[in-house]
Scaffold this motif. Structure first.
Motif, PDB file in Angstrom:
ATOM      1  N   GLN A  27       0.874  -1.174   0.000  1.00  0.00           N
ATOM      2  CA  GLN A  27       0.000   0.000   0.000  1.00  0.00           C
ATOM      3  C   GLN A  27       0.910   1.221   0.000  1.00  0.00           C
ATOM      4  O   GLN A  27       1.673   1.420   0.937  1.00  0.00           O
ATOM      5  CB  GLN A  27      -0.917   0.005   1.229  1.00  0.00           C
ATOM      6  N   THR A  28       0.862   2.003  -1.056  1.00  0.00           N
ATOM      7  CA  THR A  28       1.681   3.207  -1.165  1.00  0.00           C
ATOM      8  C   THR A  28       0.787   4.438  -1.069  1.00  0.00           C
ATOM      9  O   THR A  28      -0.440   4.323  -1.089  1.00  0.00           O
ATOM     10  CB  THR A  28       2.444   3.232  -2.508  1.00  0.00           C
ATOM     11  N   THR A  29       1.388   5.604  -1.009  1.00  0.00           N
ATOM     12  CA  THR A  29       0.605   6.843  -0.993  1.00  0.00           C
ATOM     13  C   THR A  29      -0.117   7.062  -2.316  1.00  0.00           C
ATOM     14  O   THR A  29      -1.074   7.819  -2.382  1.00  0.00           O
ATOM     15  CB  THR A  29       1.508   8.057  -0.696  1.00  0.00           C
ATOM     16  N   ASP A  30       0.323   6.385  -3.371  1.00  0.00           N
ATOM     17  CA  ASP A  30      -0.321   6.477  -4.681  1.00  0.00           C
ATOM     18  C   ASP A  30      -1.316   5.345  -4.931  1.00  0.00           C
ATOM     19  O   ASP A  30      -1.855   5.219  -6.019  1.00  0.00           O
ATOM     20  CB  ASP A  30       0.730   6.469  -5.794  1.00  0.00           C
ATOM     21  N   GLY A  31      -1.546   4.506  -3.946  1.00  0.00           N
ATOM     22  CA  GLY A  31      -2.497   3.401  -4.092  1.00  0.00           C
ATOM     23  C   GLY A  31      -1.819   2.051  -3.927  1.00  0.00           C
ATOM     24  O   GLY A  31      -0.627   1.969  -3.641  1.00  0.00           O
ATOM     25  N   PRO A  32      -2.592   0.969  -4.115  1.00  0.00           N
ATOM     26  CA  PRO A  32      -2.014  -0.368  -3.968  1.00  0.00           C
ATOM     27  C   PRO A  32      -0.988  -0.657  -5.061  1.00  0.00           C
ATOM     28  O   PRO A  32      -1.077  -0.138  -6.165  1.00  0.00           O
ATOM     29  CB  PRO A  32      -3.222  -1.297  -4.081  1.00  0.00           C
ATOM     30  N   ALA A  33      -0.013  -1.479  -4.723  1.00  0.00           N
ATOM     31  CA  ALA A  33       1.039  -1.819  -5.676  1.00  0.00           C
ATOM     32  C   ALA A  33       1.375  -3.295  -5.565  1.00  0.00           C
ATOM     33  O   ALA A  33       1.182  -3.924  -4.529  1.00  0.00           O
ATOM     34  CB  ALA A  33       2.283  -0.975  -5.412  1.00  0.00           C
ATOM     35  N   LEU A  34       1.864  -3.841  -6.660  1.00  0.00           N
ATOM     36  CA  LEU A  34       2.368  -5.210  -6.706  1.00  0.00           C
ATOM     37  C   LEU A  34       3.860  -5.162  -6.988  1.00  0.00           C
ATOM     38  O   LEU A  34       4.348  -4.260  -7.666  1.00  0.00           O
ATOM     39  CB  LEU A  34       1.677  -6.011  -7.821  1.00  0.00           C
ATOM     40  N   SER A  35       4.583  -6.141  -6.467  1.00  0.00           N
ATOM     41  CA  SER A  35       6.012  -6.201  -6.749  1.00  0.00           C
ATOM     42  C   SER A  35       6.403  -7.619  -7.128  1.00  0.00           C
ATOM     43  O   SER A  35       5.755  -8.596  -6.747  1.00  0.00           O
ATOM     44  CB  SER A  35       6.828  -5.743  -5.540  1.00  0.00           C
ATOM     45  N   LYS A  45      18.624  -9.081  -4.454  1.00  0.00           N
ATOM     46  CA  LYS A  45      17.357  -9.300  -5.160  1.00  0.00           C
ATOM     47  C   LYS A  45      17.005  -8.053  -5.953  1.00  0.00           C
ATOM     48  O   LYS A  45      17.034  -6.941  -5.432  1.00  0.00           O
ATOM     49  CB  LYS A  45      16.258  -9.612  -4.150  1.00  0.00           C
ATOM     50  N   LEU A  46      16.679  -8.227  -7.212  1.00  0.00           N
ATOM     51  CA  LEU A  46      16.217  -7.152  -8.075  1.00  0.00           C
ATOM     52  C   LEU A  46      14.695  -7.134  -7.997  1.00  0.00           C
ATOM     53  O   LEU A  46      14.050  -8.150  -8.220  1.00  0.00           O
ATOM     54  CB  LEU A  46      16.668  -7.382  -9.515  1.00  0.00           C
ATOM     55  N   THR A  47      14.115  -5.981  -7.643  1.00  0.00           N
ATOM     56  CA  THR A  47      12.674  -5.883  -7.454  1.00  0.00           C
ATOM     57  C   THR A  47      12.088  -4.816  -8.355  1.00  0.00           C
ATOM     58  O   THR A  47      12.659  -3.737  -8.509  1.00  0.00           O
ATOM     59  CB  THR A  47      12.339  -5.539  -5.987  1.00  0.00           C
ATOM     60  N   ILE A  48      10.926  -5.120  -8.936  1.00  0.00           N
ATOM     61  CA  ILE A  48      10.171  -4.172  -9.747  1.00  0.00           C
ATOM     62  C   ILE A  48       8.812  -3.999  -9.080  1.00  0.00           C
ATOM     63  O   ILE A  48       8.171  -4.980  -8.719  1.00  0.00           O
ATOM     64  CB  ILE A  48       9.991  -4.695 -11.183  1.00  0.00           C
ATOM     65  N   MET A  49       8.383  -2.744  -8.900  1.00  0.00           N
ATOM     66  CA  MET A  49       7.112  -2.466  -8.240  1.00  0.00           C
ATOM     67  C   MET A  49       6.305  -1.492  -9.089  1.00  0.00           C
ATOM     68  O   MET A  49       6.860  -0.577  -9.692  1.00  0.00           O
ATOM     69  CB  MET A  49       7.352  -1.843  -6.863  1.00  0.00           C
ATOM     70  N   ALA A  50       4.984  -1.698  -9.146  1.00  0.00           N
ATOM     71  CA  ALA A  50       4.107  -0.796  -9.900  1.00  0.00           C
ATOM     72  C   ALA A  50       2.749  -0.727  -9.216  1.00  0.00           C
ATOM     73  O   ALA A  50       2.256  -1.725  -8.694  1.00  0.00           O
ATOM     74  CB  ALA A  50       3.937  -1.270 -11.327  1.00  0.00           C
ATOM     75  N   THR A  51       2.154   0.477  -9.205  1.00  0.00           N
ATOM     76  CA  THR A  51       0.802   0.612  -8.673  1.00  0.00           C
ATOM     77  C   THR A  51      -0.175  -0.034  -9.643  1.00  0.00           C
ATOM     78  O   THR A  51       0.020  -0.029 -10.851  1.00  0.00           O
ATOM     79  CB  THR A  51       0.424   2.093  -8.455  1.00  0.00           C
ATOM     80  N   PRO A  53      -4.378  -0.345 -10.669  1.00  0.00           N
ATOM     81  CA  PRO A  53      -4.148  -0.675 -12.078  1.00  0.00           C
ATOM     82  C   PRO A  53      -3.399   0.411 -12.838  1.00  0.00           C
ATOM     83  O   PRO A  53      -3.017   0.191 -13.985  1.00  0.00           O
ATOM     84  CB  PRO A  53      -5.563  -0.821 -12.615  1.00  0.00           C
ATOM     85  N   ASP A  54      -3.179   1.589 -12.252  1.00  0.00           N
ATOM     86  CA  ASP A  54      -2.557   2.695 -12.973  1.00  0.00           C
ATOM     87  C   ASP A  54      -1.043   2.689 -12.759  1.00  0.00           C
ATOM     88  O   ASP A  54      -0.540   3.261 -11.800  1.00  0.00           O
ATOM     89  CB  ASP A  54      -3.156   4.029 -12.507  1.00  0.00           C
ATOM     90  N   THR A  55      -0.323   2.071 -13.673  1.00  0.00           N
ATOM     91  CA  THR A  55       1.129   1.976 -13.518  1.00  0.00           C
ATOM     92  C   THR A  55       1.840   3.301 -13.754  1.00  0.00           C
ATOM     93  O   THR A  55       3.024   3.423 -13.478  1.00  0.00           O
ATOM     94  CB  THR A  55       1.703   0.929 -14.503  1.00  0.00           C
ATOM     95  N   LYS A  56       1.112   4.327 -14.222  1.00  0.00           N
ATOM     96  CA  LYS A  56       1.739   5.631 -14.444  1.00  0.00           C
ATOM     97  C   LYS A  56       1.916   6.401 -13.135  1.00  0.00           C
ATOM     98  O   LYS A  56       2.697   7.338 -13.070  1.00  0.00           O
ATOM     99  CB  LYS A  56       0.907   6.451 -15.427  1.00  0.00           C
ATOM    100  N   LYS A  57       1.202   6.022 -12.087  1.00  0.00           N
ATOM    101  CA  LYS A  57       1.322   6.717 -10.803  1.00  0.00           C
ATOM    102  C   LYS A  57       2.652   6.429 -10.126  1.00  0.00           C
ATOM    103  O   LYS A  57       3.312   7.315  -9.626  1.00  0.00           O
ATOM    104  CB  LYS A  57       0.193   6.294  -9.857  1.00  0.00           C
ATOM    105  N   HIS A  58       3.011   5.171 -10.078  1.00  0.00           N
ATOM    106  CA  HIS A  58       4.199   4.803  -9.308  1.00  0.00           C
ATOM    107  C   HIS A  58       4.812   3.532  -9.887  1.00  0.00           C
ATOM    108  O   HIS A  58       4.191   2.486  -9.888  1.00  0.00           O
ATOM    109  CB  HIS A  58       3.797   4.559  -7.844  1.00  0.00           C
ATOM    110  N   VAL A  59       6.016   3.639 -10.396  1.00  0.00           N
ATOM    111  CA  VAL A  59       6.763   2.477 -10.862  1.00  0.00           C
ATOM    112  C   VAL A  59       8.160   2.617 -10.301  1.00  0.00           C
ATOM    113  O   VAL A  59       8.750   3.693 -10.313  1.00  0.00           O
ATOM    114  CB  VAL A  59       6.803   2.413 -12.411  1.00  0.00           C
ATOM    115  N   ALA A  60       8.704   1.534  -9.763  1.00  0.00           N
ATOM    116  CA  ALA A  60      10.043   1.585  -9.171  1.00  0.00           C
ATOM    117  C   ALA A  60      10.792   0.293  -9.459  1.00  0.00           C
ATOM    118  O   ALA A  60      10.209  -0.771  -9.604  1.00  0.00           O
ATOM    119  CB  ALA A  60       9.935   1.787  -7.663  1.00  0.00           C
ATOM    120  N   VAL A  61      12.114   0.417  -9.528  1.00  0.00           N
ATOM    121  CA  VAL A  61      13.012  -0.716  -9.657  1.00  0.00           C
ATOM    122  C   VAL A  61      14.066  -0.545  -8.581  1.00  0.00           C
ATOM    123  O   VAL A  61      14.582   0.557  -8.377  1.00  0.00           O
ATOM    124  CB  VAL A  61      13.678  -0.766 -11.055  1.00  0.00           C
TER     125      VAL A  61
END
Length: 67
Positions: A27-35, A45-51, A53-61
């Motif tokens: 749970q991020t400030t931009d909404g739920p995310a999956l990693s 470990k290399l991790t990719i995370m995205a909110t 359903p809107d992946t434009k809000k928050h994407v991280a590696v």
């Protein structure tokens, strides 16, 4: 008398049983995310995370180092 050193074999077996992948729900400030994470080395470990359903809000590696 004979001695057999199996330390290296035991270490290899322990490493083989270690999980190679990880998934997470956040749970991020931009909404739920999956990693999704993949262990690229013994403790890295290399991790990719995205909110969702809107992946434009928050994407991280990121790279996570475990001890």
């Amino acid at each position: 008398e004979a001695a057999l050193d199996v330390t290296k074999l035991v270490d290899q077996l322990a490493e083989a049983k270690r999980p190679r992948q990880a998934v997470g729900i956040w749970q991020t400030t931009d909404g739920p995310a999956l990693s999704y994470g993949y262990f690229i080395a013994k403790n890295k470990k290399l991790t990719i995370m995205a909110t969702i359903p809107d992946t434009k809000k928050h994407v991280a590696v990121g790279l996570e180092i475990t001890f």
